[in-house]
Design a protein around this motif. Structure first.
Motif, mmCIF file in Angstrom:
data_model
loop_
_atom_site.group_PDB
_atom_site.id
_atom_site.type_symbol
_atom_site.label_atom_id
_atom_site.label_comp_id
_atom_site.label_asym_id
_atom_site.label_seq_id
_atom_site.Cartn_x
_atom_site.Cartn_y
_atom_site.Cartn_z
ATOM 1 N N ILE A 1 0.842 -1.275 0.073
ATOM 2 C CA ILE A 1 0.023 -0.072 0.059
ATOM 3 C C ILE A 1 0.828 1.379 -0.121
ATOM 4 O O ILE A 1 0.566 2.223 -0.673
ATOM 5 C CB ILE A 1 -0.864 -0.200 1.369
ATOM 6 C CG1 ILE A 1 -1.951 -1.035 0.975
ATOM 7 C CG2 ILE A 1 -1.422 1.296 1.417
ATOM 8 C CD1 ILE A 1 -2.850 -1.383 2.188
ATOM 9 N N GLY A 2 1.792 1.226 0.688
ATOM 10 C CA GLY A 2 2.777 2.340 0.859
ATOM 11 C C GLY A 2 3.572 2.426 -0.655
ATOM 12 O O GLY A 2 3.605 3.667 -1.259
ATOM 13 N N ALA A 3 3.822 1.524 -1.175
ATOM 14 C CA ALA A 3 4.392 1.595 -2.553
ATOM 15 C C ALA A 3 3.147 2.252 -3.513
ATOM 16 O O ALA A 3 3.631 2.954 -4.383
ATOM 17 C CB ALA A 3 4.820 0.173 -3.059
ATOM 18 N N ILE A 4 1.915 1.674 -3.582
ATOM 19 C CA ILE A 4 0.867 2.147 -4.222
ATOM 20 C C ILE A 4 0.926 3.879 -4.264
ATOM 21 O O ILE A 4 0.856 4.441 -5.156
ATOM 22 C CB ILE A 4 -0.422 1.605 -4.194
ATOM 23 C CG1 ILE A 4 -0.250 -0.094 -4.565
ATOM 24 C CG2 ILE A 4 -1.709 2.279 -4.865
ATOM 25 C CD1 ILE A 4 -1.407 -0.837 -4.088
ATOM 26 N N ILE A 5 0.663 3.925 -3.336
ATOM 27 C CA ILE A 5 0.530 5.608 -2.643
ATOM 28 C C ILE A 5 1.808 6.268 -3.338
ATOM 29 O O ILE A 5 1.733 7.426 -4.038
ATOM 30 C CB ILE A 5 0.594 5.952 -1.077
ATOM 31 C CG1 ILE A 5 -0.732 5.299 -0.426
ATOM 32 C CG2 ILE A 5 0.648 7.241 -0.955
ATOM 33 C CD1 ILE A 5 -0.990 5.423 1.143
ATOM 34 N N ILE A 6 2.986 5.947 -3.189
ATOM 35 C CA ILE A 6 4.161 6.742 -3.745
ATOM 36 C C ILE A 6 4.065 6.655 -5.501
ATOM 37 O O ILE A 6 4.343 7.772 -5.939
ATOM 38 C CB ILE A 6 5.349 5.830 -3.374
ATOM 39 C CG1 ILE A 6 5.639 5.953 -1.680
ATOM 40 C CG2 ILE A 6 6.583 6.622 -4.043
ATOM 41 C CD1 ILE A 6 6.861 5.218 -1.265
ATOM 42 N N GLY B 1 3.401 7.551 2.351
ATOM 43 C CA GLY B 1 3.529 6.080 1.856
ATOM 44 C C GLY B 1 5.069 5.467 2.281
ATOM 45 O O GLY B 1 5.115 4.252 2.717
ATOM 46 N N LEU B 2 5.938 6.393 2.385
ATOM 47 C CA LEU B 2 7.336 5.994 3.148
ATOM 48 C C LEU B 2 7.147 5.537 4.282
ATOM 49 O O LEU B 2 7.773 4.390 4.667
ATOM 50 C CB LEU B 2 8.357 7.118 2.944
ATOM 51 C CG LEU B 2 8.834 7.435 1.364
ATOM 52 C CD1 LEU B 2 9.583 8.587 1.600
ATOM 53 C CD2 LEU B 2 9.441 5.963 1.015
ATOM 54 N N ASP B 3 6.314 6.061 5.149
ATOM 55 C CA ASP B 3 6.070 5.668 6.543
ATOM 56 C C ASP B 3 5.403 4.454 6.689
ATOM 57 O O ASP B 3 5.405 3.731 7.607
ATOM 58 C CB ASP B 3 5.497 6.839 7.297
ATOM 59 C CG ASP B 3 6.148 8.187 7.543
ATOM 60 O OD1 ASP B 3 7.243 7.955 7.469
ATOM 61 O OD2 ASP B 3 5.451 9.105 7.867
ATOM 62 N N ILE B 4 4.397 4.009 5.498
ATOM 63 C CA ILE B 4 3.704 2.896 5.547
ATOM 64 C C ILE B 4 4.437 1.417 5.329
ATOM 65 O O ILE B 4 4.359 0.582 6.087
ATOM 66 C CB ILE B 4 2.562 3.005 4.814
ATOM 67 C CG1 ILE B 4 1.515 4.069 5.180
ATOM 68 C CG2 ILE B 4 1.883 1.509 4.514
ATOM 69 C CD1 ILE B 4 0.351 4.123 4.406
#
Length: 549
Positions: A125-130, A341-344
């Motif tokens: 999910i973090g990767a998707i946001i980024i 995103g990086l924090d997730i």
């Protein structure tokens, strides 16, 4: 009637105000990222934040829009060609499902999801946001799903808006470099939002949010379309499950900080009420938000009043926010979301993954890949199934390895003497505990492999087996058939009433040649049979010891 705890009123109000200020830029950014707009993000934070705090099972938790939920909403928004009423219907259905989860007690089971699966889909999910924000950082408006955003990148790179790129990277830098001592008075995301917007107004010509309606929300009643029903229902299930997992994970974080224990099922009911009402009032779905919860607790918040205060602070801002928010650049929100995103992404696990079991790392990477390139529900379902199968296999291997003809493990000198007196004509197998269906397939093979070459009587000891499933019972039946075919007698010892009923029910009688209440009785009978005092070398089929009848 719910009674609010006012014993920590000052701390709850301080924590709620601070959490509300932190939530403001995130709610706007996540609302825009969902495709439903900044006000949908803000009203999602307000409605969910208030009612989840009021009715939930984690008093110190702050709820609102989160990255995982926004990823699902953005995909649904794109699939429905921007039909906001159907998206809000999915949010309402997700809330209803979460209430059902809580009433059915499913909250206790959601916490059983293996950590590599959780790590994989959260990192995905973090990767998707980024990925979804890279195009906006370059000054473009990319598609709202990962594969489309990736394929759009070459187009964006061929025509970079360097002002937007500089603004977005500057915003990202502020979120990382803002001094923590200043963060007590002005949180880093809010500082980045203000500075980036002021800089854009003064020096840059970049895409901005544009006109945003302000004021009280409008009512959005559920609507259903036969052609889109499956999409809406699927999204609702994904939102409900992700929101439940996200919220309960945040609840565990809150427990660790406050040294309290949350009520999982009540938390799901509270989240369901909040999400259901958020969809009804035009807000996006959300969940317990880890960062905002930690900020609340660190600022003194402990009770429900803190979460309700956070929502009221946002409501007060929203009633006059529209004209100001219209000037916020997309690149600034993209910078803030890249930080989210990086924090997730689960960096702590990734740094140590090479030191742990390779299977766990492979599972995490698989779930991450499925999350990014397929969909979230497939990723979580595949991860849970594979993790369960791997665990069953591991347990089965342990169970089968413990099933050996090992007389040295006999604690009783009398039993050991009886076994030695049979001169390797008796093979004793002790089941070390419950038999899983994973071990059942190899039971017969291992009994044959570890039997002594001259074995004439097999003894299966069930003393430590509290129950049998169908697979294990059929495996015992196979062992009995093999013994009969090879001219061996089969004794069963130490069966509980439940084990006996299962074996008897499947076969119309207990399989094997004899059954005994204890292992000692079985060994005595075996010695007697071998010495010819019990009618020859074979026991009489079907006889049971008097103590076991």
């Amino acid at each position: 009637m719910l009674k609010l705890d006012t014993s920590n009123l000052r701390g709850d109000i301080a924590g709620g105000i601070t959490a509300g200020v932190v939530a403001l830029p995130l709610a706007i950014a996540l609302g825009v990222a969902s495709g439903l707009g900044a006000m949908a993000g803000l009203y999602g934070a307000i409605v969910l934040g208030f009612f989840a705090a009021l009715a939930g099972g984690t008093p110190s938790q702050i709820s609102g829009p989160t990255g995982p939920m926004v990823v699902v909403l953005a995909g649904l928004f794109a699939s429905l060609s921007g039909d906001v009423e159907l998206v809000f219907t999915a949010v309402m259905l997700a809330g209803v499902l979460q209430i059902v989860f809580g009433l059915l007690g499913i909250g206790e089971y959601i916490r059983l999801v293996p950590y590599p699966v959780i790590s994989g889909f959260m990192s995905g999910i973090g990767a998707i946001i980024i990925i979804l924000q890279l195009g906006r950082l370059l000054g473009h408006a990319p598609p709202g799903e990962p594969i489309g955003a990736i394929t759009y990148l070459p187009t964006a790179l061929a025509d970079i808006n360097f002002a937007a790129l500089a603004l977005g990277l500057g915003t990202l830098a502020v979120t990382y470099l803002w001094p923590s001592s200043w963060g007590r008075y002005l949180p880093a995301p809010l500082a980045a939002l203000i500075l980036g917007t002021l800089l854009a107004l003064a020096a840059f010509d970049v895409p901005v949010l544009g006109a945003i309606p302000s004021g009280l929300p409008s009512l959005h009643l559920p609507t259903f379309d036969r052609d889109s029903l499956f999409l809406v229902a699927e999204a609702a299930v994904i939102l409900a499950i992700l929101g439940a997992i996200d919220s309960l994970l945040t609840s565990l974080v809150a427990d660790n900080i406050t040294r309290t224990r949350h009520d999982s099922n009540r938390e799901l009911v509270g989240q369901g009420i909040g999400n259901g009402l958020a969809g009804l009032l035009g807000g996006i779905a959300g969940a317990g938000a880890t960062m905002r919860t930690v900020v609340n607790v660190r600022s003194g918040g402990r009770g429900r009043i803190s979460g309700m205060t956070h929502a009221l602070v946002l409501l007060a801002i929203v009633l006059g926010l529209g004209p100001l928010a219209a000037n916020i650049p997309h690149a600034v929100l993209a910078g803030i979301l890249v930080k989210v995103g990086l924090d997730i992404i689960d960096w702590s696990y990734l740094k140590r993954a090479h030191k742990g079991p390779r299977w766990d790392l492979a599972l995490m990477v698989l779930v991450l890949g499925l999350t990014v390139f397929v969909d979230l529900i497939t990723a979580v379902a595949a991860g849970v199934v594979l993790a369960a199968l791997a665990f069953v296999r591991q347990v089965a291997n342990t169970q089968v390895q413990s099933l050996k003809n090992l007389p040295e493990h006999l604690d009783s000198p009398e039993e050991k003497a009886l076994l030695e007196a049979t001169q390797d004509k008796v093979s004793l197998f002790d089941f070390g505990g419950p038999l899983s269906f994973g071990a059942a397939a190899d039971l017969g093979h291992h009994v044959r492999e570890y039997s002594e070459p001259g074995t004439r009587i097999l003894i299966l000891d069930f003393t430590r087996v509290p129950f049998l499933d169908l697979s294990a019972a059929l495996a015992i039946e196979t062992i009995a058939t093999d013994a009969r075919a090879s001219g061996k007698a089969l004794y069963l010892a130490g069966m509980s009433a439940e084990v006996k009923d299962v074996l008897h029910g499947l076969n119309g009688g207990t399989p094997g040649d004899d059954a005994f209440a204890t292992r000692l009785e079985a060994l005595e009978a075996a010695k007697a049979a071998l010495s010819g005092r019990d009618g020859g070398s074979r026991a009489r089929p079907g006889r049971m010891s008097p103590a076991y009848q």
